[in-house]
Design a protein around this motif. Structure first.
Motif, PDB file in Angstrom:
ATOM      1  N   VAL A 219      -0.552 -64.982  19.121  1.00 37.52           N
ATOM      2  CA  VAL A 219      -1.720 -63.935  19.107  1.00 37.52           C
ATOM      3  C   VAL A 219      -1.240 -62.469  19.404  1.00 37.52           C
ATOM      4  O   VAL A 219      -0.045 -62.069  20.277  1.00 37.52           O
ATOM      5  CB  VAL A 219      -2.687 -64.215  20.448  1.00 37.52           C
ATOM      6  CG1 VAL A 219      -3.620 -63.575  20.686  1.00 37.52           C
ATOM      7  CG2 VAL A 219      -3.168 -65.769  20.556  1.00 37.52           C
ATOM      8  N   GLU A 220      -1.853 -61.717  18.692  1.00 40.43           N
ATOM      9  CA  GLU A 220      -1.559 -60.239  18.551  1.00 40.43           C
ATOM     10  C   GLU A 220      -2.277 -59.530  19.653  1.00 40.43           C
ATOM     11  O   GLU A 220      -3.417 -59.527  19.558  1.00 40.43           O
ATOM     12  CB  GLU A 220      -1.400 -59.620  17.422  1.00 40.43           C
ATOM     13  CG  GLU A 220      -0.144 -59.943  16.618  1.00 40.43           C
ATOM     14  CD  GLU A 220      -0.203 -59.671  15.076  1.00 40.43           C
ATOM     15  OE1 GLU A 220      -1.406 -59.764  14.531  1.00 40.43           O
ATOM     16  OE2 GLU A 220       0.694 -59.632  14.509  1.00 40.43           O
ATOM     17  N   ILE A 221      -1.607 -58.889  20.554  1.00 36.75           N
ATOM     18  CA  ILE A 221      -2.170 -58.230  21.686  1.00 36.75           C
ATOM     19  C   ILE A 221      -2.091 -56.858  21.654  1.00 36.75           C
ATOM     20  O   ILE A 221      -0.887 -56.447  21.867  1.00 36.75           O
ATOM     21  CB  ILE A 221      -1.888 -58.754  23.266  1.00 36.75           C
ATOM     22  CG1 ILE A 221      -2.401 -60.313  23.026  1.00 36.75           C
ATOM     23  CG2 ILE A 221      -2.848 -58.292  24.105  1.00 36.75           C
ATOM     24  CD1 ILE A 221      -2.097 -61.226  24.470  1.00 36.75           C
ATOM     25  N   PRO A 222      -3.157 -55.858  21.615  1.00 29.46           N
ATOM     26  CA  PRO A 222      -2.806 -54.524  21.580  1.00 29.46           C
ATOM     27  C   PRO A 222      -2.635 -54.085  23.218  1.00 29.46           C
ATOM     28  O   PRO A 222      -3.172 -54.498  24.123  1.00 29.46           O
ATOM     29  CB  PRO A 222      -4.187 -53.983  20.963  1.00 29.46           C
ATOM     30  CG  PRO A 222      -5.367 -54.888  21.593  1.00 29.46           C
ATOM     31  CD  PRO A 222      -4.445 -56.345  21.449  1.00 29.46           C
ATOM     32  N   GLN A 223      -2.025 -52.774  23.226  1.00 37.00           N
ATOM     33  CA  GLN A 223      -1.628 -51.950  24.494  1.00 37.00           C
ATOM     34  C   GLN A 223      -3.148 -52.100  25.290  1.00 37.00           C
ATOM     35  O   GLN A 223      -2.964 -52.282  26.280  1.00 37.00           O
ATOM     36  CB  GLN A 223      -1.100 -50.668  24.445  1.00 37.00           C
ATOM     37  CG  GLN A 223      -1.119 -49.781  25.208  1.00 37.00           C
ATOM     38  CD  GLN A 223      -0.288 -50.175  26.491  1.00 37.00           C
ATOM     39  OE1 GLN A 223       1.081 -50.170  26.033  1.00 37.00           O
ATOM     40  NE2 GLN A 223      -0.604 -50.672  27.586  1.00 37.00           N
ATOM     41  N   GLU A 224      -4.087 -51.883  24.809  1.00 42.03           N
ATOM     42  CA  GLU A 224      -5.375 -51.640  25.481  1.00 42.03           C
ATOM     43  C   GLU A 224      -5.544 -52.986  26.487  1.00 42.03           C
ATOM     44  O   GLU A 224      -5.974 -52.742  27.523  1.00 42.03           O
ATOM     45  CB  GLU A 224      -6.306 -51.602  24.580  1.00 42.03           C
ATOM     46  CG  GLU A 224      -6.994 -50.251  24.431  1.00 42.03           C
ATOM     47  CD  GLU A 224      -7.894 -50.460  23.294  1.00 42.03           C
ATOM     48  OE1 GLU A 224      -7.842 -50.805  22.047  1.00 42.03           O
ATOM     49  OE2 GLU A 224      -9.282 -50.205  23.744  1.00 42.03           O
ATOM     50  N   ALA A 225      -5.156 -53.840  25.819  1.00 37.32           N
ATOM     51  CA  ALA A 225      -5.429 -55.154  26.645  1.00 37.32           C
ATOM     52  C   ALA A 225      -4.701 -55.503  28.006  1.00 37.32           C
ATOM     53  O   ALA A 225      -5.425 -55.834  29.117  1.00 37.32           O
ATOM     54  CB  ALA A 225      -5.108 -56.456  25.995  1.00 37.32           C
ATOM     55  N   PHE A 226      -3.464 -54.855  27.922  1.00 37.24           N
ATOM     56  CA  PHE A 226      -2.861 -54.886  29.270  1.00 37.24           C
ATOM     57  C   PHE A 226      -3.336 -53.938  30.235  1.00 37.24           C
ATOM     58  O   PHE A 226      -2.853 -53.771  31.499  1.00 37.24           O
ATOM     59  CB  PHE A 226      -1.246 -54.398  28.864  1.00 37.24           C
ATOM     60  CG  PHE A 226      -0.726 -55.616  28.082  1.00 37.24           C
ATOM     61  CD1 PHE A 226      -0.296 -56.985  28.397  1.00 37.24           C
ATOM     62  CD2 PHE A 226      -0.640 -55.384  26.757  1.00 37.24           C
ATOM     63  CE1 PHE A 226       0.252 -57.872  27.671  1.00 37.24           C
ATOM     64  CE2 PHE A 226      -0.078 -56.419  25.908  1.00 37.24           C
ATOM     65  CZ  PHE A 226       0.395 -57.839  26.390  1.00 37.24           C
ATOM     66  N   MET A 227      -4.153 -52.961  29.958  1.00 37.79           N
ATOM     67  CA  MET A 227      -4.708 -51.978  30.800  1.00 37.79           C
ATOM     68  C   MET A 227      -6.218 -52.362  31.153  1.00 37.79           C
ATOM     69  O   MET A 227      -6.767 -51.737  31.724  1.00 37.79           O
ATOM     70  CB  MET A 227      -4.638 -50.498  30.171  1.00 37.79           C
ATOM     71  CG  MET A 227      -3.196 -50.010  30.205  1.00 37.79           C
ATOM     72  SD  MET A 227      -2.639 -49.408  31.767  1.00 37.79           S
ATOM     73  CE  MET A 227      -0.925 -49.204  31.331  1.00 37.79           C
ATOM     74  N   ALA A 228      -6.581 -53.351  30.511  1.00 34.81           N
ATOM     75  CA  ALA A 228      -8.043 -53.696  30.848  1.00 34.81           C
ATOM     76  C   ALA A 228      -8.499 -53.863  32.064  1.00 34.81           C
ATOM     77  O   ALA A 228      -9.442 -53.401  32.395  1.00 34.81           O
ATOM     78  CB  ALA A 228      -8.243 -55.180  29.798  1.00 34.81           C
ATOM     79  N   VAL A 229      -7.509 -54.400  33.047  1.00 33.21           N
ATOM     80  CA  VAL A 229      -7.856 -54.814  34.369  1.00 33.21           C
ATOM     81  C   VAL A 229      -8.190 -53.371  34.908  1.00 33.21           C
ATOM     82  O   VAL A 229      -9.018 -53.537  36.132  1.00 33.21           O
ATOM     83  CB  VAL A 229      -6.797 -55.494  35.051  1.00 33.21           C
ATOM     84  CG1 VAL A 229      -5.520 -54.493  35.105  1.00 33.21           C
ATOM     85  CG2 VAL A 229      -7.175 -56.017  36.291  1.00 33.21           C
ATOM     86  N   LEU A 230      -8.066 -52.049  34.438  1.00 37.56           N
ATOM     87  CA  LEU A 230      -8.190 -51.132  35.161  1.00 37.56           C
ATOM     88  C   LEU A 230      -9.327 -50.537  35.003  1.00 37.56           C
ATOM     89  O   LEU A 230     -10.182 -49.665  35.487  1.00 37.56           O
ATOM     90  CB  LEU A 230      -7.021 -49.952  34.813  1.00 37.56           C
ATOM     91  CG  LEU A 230      -5.628 -50.229  35.142  1.00 37.56           C
ATOM     92  CD1 LEU A 230      -4.671 -49.121  34.699  1.00 37.56           C
ATOM     93  CD2 LEU A 230      -5.597 -50.406  36.777  1.00 37.56           C
ATOM     94  N   SER A 231      -9.909 -51.167  33.575  1.00 38.79           N
ATOM     95  CA  SER A 231     -11.181 -50.229  33.030  1.00 38.79           C
ATOM     96  C   SER A 231     -12.494 -51.037  33.366  1.00 38.79           C
ATOM     97  O   SER A 231     -13.394 -51.099  32.786  1.00 38.79           O
ATOM     98  CB  SER A 231     -11.114 -49.727  31.541  1.00 38.79           C
ATOM     99  OG  SER A 231     -10.755 -50.960  31.115  1.00 38.79           O
ATOM    100  N   LEU A 232     -12.475 -52.201  34.514  1.00 40.78           N
ATOM    101  CA  LEU A 232     -13.502 -53.077  34.614  1.00 40.78           C
ATOM    102  C   LEU A 232     -14.817 -52.239  35.448  1.00 40.78           C
ATOM    103  O   LEU A 232     -14.308 -51.524  36.172  1.00 40.78           O
ATOM    104  CB  LEU A 232     -13.146 -53.917  35.533  1.00 40.78           C
ATOM    105  CG  LEU A 232     -12.314 -55.057  34.902  1.00 40.78           C
ATOM    106  CD1 LEU A 232     -11.863 -56.363  35.859  1.00 40.78           C
ATOM    107  CD2 LEU A 232     -12.534 -55.537  33.457  1.00 40.78           C
ATOM    108  N   ASP A 233     -15.843 -52.211  35.037  1.00 34.82           N
ATOM    109  CA  ASP A 233     -16.876 -51.634  35.657  1.00 34.82           C
ATOM    110  C   ASP A 233     -17.133 -52.355  37.009  1.00 34.82           C
ATOM    111  O   ASP A 233     -16.978 -53.509  37.220  1.00 34.82           O
ATOM    112  CB  ASP A 233     -18.299 -51.739  35.088  1.00 34.82           C
ATOM    113  CG  ASP A 233     -18.064 -51.340  33.619  1.00 34.82           C
ATOM    114  OD1 ASP A 233     -17.645 -50.375  33.351  1.00 34.82           O
ATOM    115  OD2 ASP A 233     -18.819 -51.893  32.693  1.00 34.82           O
ATOM    116  N   ARG A 234     -17.383 -51.889  38.179  1.00 36.32           N
ATOM    117  CA  ARG A 234     -17.589 -52.519  39.398  1.00 36.32           C
ATOM    118  C   ARG A 234     -19.103 -52.739  39.750  1.00 36.32           C
ATOM    119  O   ARG A 234     -19.828 -51.998  39.056  1.00 36.32           O
ATOM    120  CB  ARG A 234     -17.028 -51.487  40.584  1.00 36.32           C
ATOM    121  CG  ARG A 234     -15.594 -51.672  40.316  1.00 36.32           C
ATOM    122  CD  ARG A 234     -14.863 -50.434  41.128  1.00 36.32           C
ATOM    123  NE  ARG A 234     -13.456 -50.419  40.592  1.00 36.32           N
ATOM    124  CZ  ARG A 234     -12.418 -50.833  41.210  1.00 36.32           C
ATOM    125  NH1 ARG A 234     -12.380 -51.629  42.149  1.00 36.32           N
ATOM    126  NH2 ARG A 234     -11.158 -50.689  40.743  1.00 36.32           N
TER     127      ARG A 234
END
Lengths: 390, 602
Positions: B587-602
């Protein structure tokens, strides 16, 4: 032909006739609207380029000639005659050479068909696009369904040896049933060859502007998949086998000229916007400097600029690029996979990737070659990248 | 020029909030004193790094010596020590201040004092610095200098009448600033004959000369040949050259007590020249070190991995090069099943991390995948051992863990009262605990919260700004650890755990965060040639699932006649896009995915 070796001598010639009565909404080709007075001047430039090409090149007779456009059928009969005479005189034609002209329905009459046959044209590619009037008008075409049917009849009654029809599908607003009706109606004229292109929104076209502004709907993936399946089934039933992503033919009636493009063969090109492809020896013979395994060159897209450049002695050529072995390998892979004959792979890593893709039902392996399955063709560009990355 | 007696030396710094005009004022001072000729004048003379000029911030401290002929007819030597301006670099600021006797406090006449500025003023007062308040931008129509002067009087206790009114942009009042530096700031004390005692307030690595150490001499003198000893680093060196900044480096015969300058001593590693360390001379009784030294320690940790695994060695060398000039940057080799070999890197904060990442990509031409930054947790194991975990994937199995402690900070926010509600809400959302609220002159309030460090490292500052229309400002410091119910959230892509996507989250938020994380990943992971399952799991139990459907169509209908060049260029462009992603399994995973945990709405 090896992976590194460039193509042999060119046996095909593409001639571009840019004139059109209007620009269709989806078109981004090098065309020129109106100006019948420009025809004479343009043709003079084209003949000049051909004369020079014919003299510079010493090779076997041509196997295929393709008059594309634009709308070559708009060319005045006497100009068309001079053009074909120049080709025969300058290049010679092989006995069974395929000579194709692109035509729009409104320009096809019994008289024209007779003239074309007399000039040695044995194949007509007719821009039918659709047999539904509202679709035709959405596309911005200048003909209606009735004209298209009359043109098809004229070509068949006039004894044109090979007939190819261009159709466009996945047009917003045209449902699968309408597309199928058109397809079946076209088949009644028993064309030897059909090209079925999905509507593509090209940047800079009126269609692209329409989509961007929300005036036009963009083509939908579901419609594409459904209508593509329909085309394969309906045309297959009628004996037209899919041999390239968008092309179907009775066995033995595949477009020889287009196969040269896809199989990596050399071809000469003349006229505005035309692209040629040559081996290094032939390219050097035509005066191209530099080095590489093969050369691609292209002409000015604007007809007037092209004519000026020919007059200046630079043959209307706008640019060229020498290919590296890697460039050529990528092109061969990309073009070869478009064909049902497939490609040979070069490295063990490619074979490993191929095995993975085969497991996904996207590739088939047969006789040492790989080819895309029907599902694989739908994602062909991605398959190409997967195989190219290794 | 002969060395000045301390009586004719003034060492000062400028404290200002971003955009309040510090760089412009410094530029004016350099111009008026003739230190930099008008011809050589560029914007932000002291910010030499490209990144500093682009972002309009100061990252490294700078020093410059300005000659000044005062109204009393005497010649003075004014040393301006420019300090970094971001919350990530608070310790560096304190060391630069410690090298001075005074500070100019620059306040925007239309904005008033901001929290971060105030924090630095308190730091300066604590260090015994004399403050000269300067109200800047008085040329702007919305300026309210009288009100700002009142505020300064109320908050800091300096009489409103002592504020200087200036427009650094037009130059109005800048001459009075120079006079105030001479008349209101004290001259340095110190005994040139005593044992050498010098404070390192910054250093930089020069590839030809080794480390250039920025020093303030408190006692004694320094010259070429002096055998020096770094008291904290416990290293000795022989001095090759001493000099001053004018603003370029210029060698002098000697630096004496009270002076600011540099020394070069064949030091190959910035770690031997720690900011805040005290330099003394070998062979004499050791003096007391300058108080306040602290080992620069990273607050956040993230994995840096080369997209092309062949670049590992290049990345290592690049990090070593950056570390030469950045003592706060820490790194150690890390290997990830998903991302291969890379480095676990420690940073002062996210700005620091972005700067390092940007420099690696820009100056060293590396393409990187960065994993989501994490704080360091303290894990108490059942076997009695304690482990410090800065990488979520390294969290031991729940069965082995007795409890986990999370680092916390004391956060101070200064804001107009009207935004209190929104900002308190933000702090509550981030698991904050209210500590204190204090109303200040004018419309302001000082809000103090205690909250987990992990909750403020990412977008807290941006949120703070957006919920206060830019008016709130903040400062924070570490305030211990606290036991929390924390769990590791694992992410499975196509059935396989991707270690680099793991996160440590609060148990109460785990299910919700897991669901949101896979939803977010579904948006950022592009369609592949096959369906890709995304699962969030806690302790092996799947709590959420999403699917990235297979790619259905990616083919060009037409090969454009003979124009194969166009086709090839399109493929090459697509291939470049592909190469910016990391292949994990198939699976090809872009950089954004590794930062996804930071951009979750609370």
């Amino acid at each position: 032909m090896t992976a590194e070796g460039g193509p042999g001598p060119a046996r095909s010639l593409y001639l571009h006739i840019p004139f059109c009565t209007q620009r269709c909404h989806y078109c981004d080709f090098a065309i020129q609207v109106g100006g019948p007075d420009l025809q004479g001047r343009y043709l003079q430039a084209l003949l000049e380029e051909l004369r020079w090409l014919g003299e510079a090149r010493v090779a076997a007779p041509l196997e295929s000639v393709f008059l594309g456009g634009g709308t070559p059928s708009l060319l005045r009969p006497e100009l068309l005659e001079r053009l074909l005479q120049a080709v025969v005189a300058g290049f010679r034609l092989a006995p069974q050479a395929e000579v194709t002209i692109e035509a729009n329905p409104e320009g096809v009459t019994s008289e024209r068909v007779r003239l074309w046959r007399g000039l040695g044209i044995n194949r007509v590619s007719l821009g039918v696009q659709s047999l539904d009037d509202s679709t035709l008008s959405w596309l911005g075409r200048s003909h209606d369904a009735g004209q298209a049917e009359r043109a098809l009849a004229a070509l068949r009654q006039g004894g044109m040896a090979a007939l190819s029809c261009d159709l466009i599908y996945a047009v917003p607003g045209q449902d699968a049933a309408t597309f199928e009706r058109g397809l079946r109606r076209v088949l009644e004229f028993q064309p030897e060859h059909v090209s079925c292109y999905e509507l593509t929104v090209e940047p800079g076209t009126p269609l692209a502007r329409g989509v961007a502004s929300g005036r036009s709907q963009s083509p939908q993936v579901e419609a594409f998949l459904e209508q593509r399946r329909l085309a394969v089934a309906v045309l297959g039933e009628a004996g037209l086998r899919r041999y390239e992503v968008s092309n179907y033919a009775r066995p033995g009636c595949e477009s020889r000229h287009n196969l040269v493009y896809w199989q990596g063969g050399a071809y000469l090109a003349a006229g505005s916007g035309a692209h040629g492809f040559l081996g290094p020896i032939e390219a050097a013979g035509l005066g191209f400097e530099g080095k590489g395994v093969a050369l691609r060159y292209w002409h000015f897209r604007n007809a007037a600029s092209y004519a000026r450049s020919v007059a200046d002695g630079s043959l209307g050529v706008r640019g060229h690029e020498w290919l590296t072995p890697e460039d050529l390998a990528l092109e061969r892979l990309a073009c070869g996979l478009r064909l049902t004959t497939g490609v040979e792979l070069q490295t063990p890593a490619q074979w490993r990737t191929a095995a993975h893709l085969q497991g996904l039902g996207l590739l088939e392996v047969a006789g040492g070659r790989v080819r895309a399955t029907s599902n694989g063709v739908d994602v062909l560009d991605r398959l190409t990248l997967e195989l190219a990355a290794v | 020029m002969p060395s000045h007696s301390p009586r004719h030396i003034r060492n000062f710094s400028i404290i200002a909030h971003i955009d309040h005009g510090k760089s412009t004022l410094a530029d004016r001072l350099l111009e008026i004193t003739g230190t930099v000729s008008a011809r050589d004048m560029t914007e932000q003379v002291l910010d030499t790094m490209d990144l500093e000029r682009e972002r309009g911030i100061t990252i490294k401290a700078q020093a410059v010596r300005m000659p000044y002929h005062a109204e009393d007819g005497q010649d003075y030597e004014l040393n301006l020590i420019d300090t970094p301006g971001h919350v990530d670099f608070a310790y560096e600021v304190s060391r630069a201040l410690a090298a001075c006797e005074g500070a100019l406090l620059v306040v925007d006449a239309s904005q008033g004092i901001e929290a971060q500025t105030l924090a630095n003023v308190y730091k300066a007062l604590e260090l015994g610095l004399e403050i000269v308040p300067i109200i800047n931008k008085i040329d702007l129509p919305q300026s309210e200098p009288e009100q700002v002067a009142q505020e300064i009087e109320a908050v800091i206790g300096i009489a409103a009448a002592d504020c200087l009114l200036v427009s650094a942009r037009t130059g109005e009042g800048v001459d009075r600033v120079l006079e105030a530096i001479v008349t209101r700031l004290p001259a340095p004390k110190g005994d040139p004959e005593a044992t050498l005692r010098a404070l390192i307030f910054d250093c930089k690595y020069d590839s030809y000369r080794g480390v250039v150490v920025y020093v303030r001499l408190l006692d004694g003198s320094l010259r070429s040949g002096t055998q020096i000893r770094m008291m904290a680093a416990q290293k000795t060196f022989a001095v090759d050259e001493v000099g001053v900044f004018r603003p370029g480096m210029e060698a002098v015969a000697e630096l004496r007590a009270g002076e600011v300058g540099y020394l070069i001593a064949s030091i190959r590693n910035v770690r031997d020249s720690k900011v805040g360390d005290t330099i003394t001379e070998v062979g004499r009784a050791e003096p007391l070190p300058v108080p306040g030294y602290r080992q620069a320690s990273p607050m956040v940790w993230a994995g840096l991995f080369p997209i092309d695994s062949n670049d590992y060695q290049d990345l290592k060398e690049a990090l070593e090069r950056l570390q030469l000039n950045d003592a706060a940057l820490a790194f150690e080799p890390e290997s990830s099943l998903a991302l291969g070999f890379g480095f676990r890197c420690g940073f002062l904060g996210l700005l620091h991390m972005e700067i390092v990442q940007e420099r690696l990509e820009r100056e060293f031409d590396l393409e990187l995948i960065t994993t989501a930054p994490s704080v360091a947790y303290r894990v108490q194991l059942r076997d009695g051992h304690t482990a410090e975990i800065d990488n979520p994937d390294q969290l031991p199995e729940p069965g082995l863990v007795d409890f986990i402690e999370e680092p916390r900070v004391k956060l101070e926010v200064v804001l107009p009262k009207q935004f209190l509600g929104g900002i308190m809400e933000l702090c509550q959302e981030r698991r904050g605990e209210f500590v204190h609220l204090e109303y200040q002159p004018g419309d302001r309030a000082l809000l103090t919260y205690d909250l987990p460090l992990g909750e403020i490292i990412h977008d807290f500052y941006d949120q703070l700004k957006s919920r206060s229309r830019g008016y709130a400002s903040m400062d924070y410091q570490l305030a211990g650890y606290r036991r929390e119910q924390l769990v590791k959230l694992d992410i499975l892509v196509a059935g396989a755990k991707v270690d680099a996507l793991s996160a440590i989250v609060h148990r109460e938020q785990a299910a919700n965060q897991g669901r949101k994380l896979v939803q977010r990943l579904r948006q950022v992971i592009p369609r592949q040639l096959f369906e890709v399952a995304l699962q969030a799991a806690i302790g092996g139990k799947v709590i959420a699932r999403e699917t990235v459907p297979a790619l259905r169509k990616d083919v060009l209908a037409k090969c454009y006649g003979g124009d194969i060049t166009r086709k090839r260029k399109l493929l090459e462009k697509q291939r470049e896009g592909k190469q910016r992603m990391k292949r994990v399994g198939s699976v090809e995973i872009p950089q954004e995915a590794f930062m996804a945990v930071l951009s979750l709405d609370r």
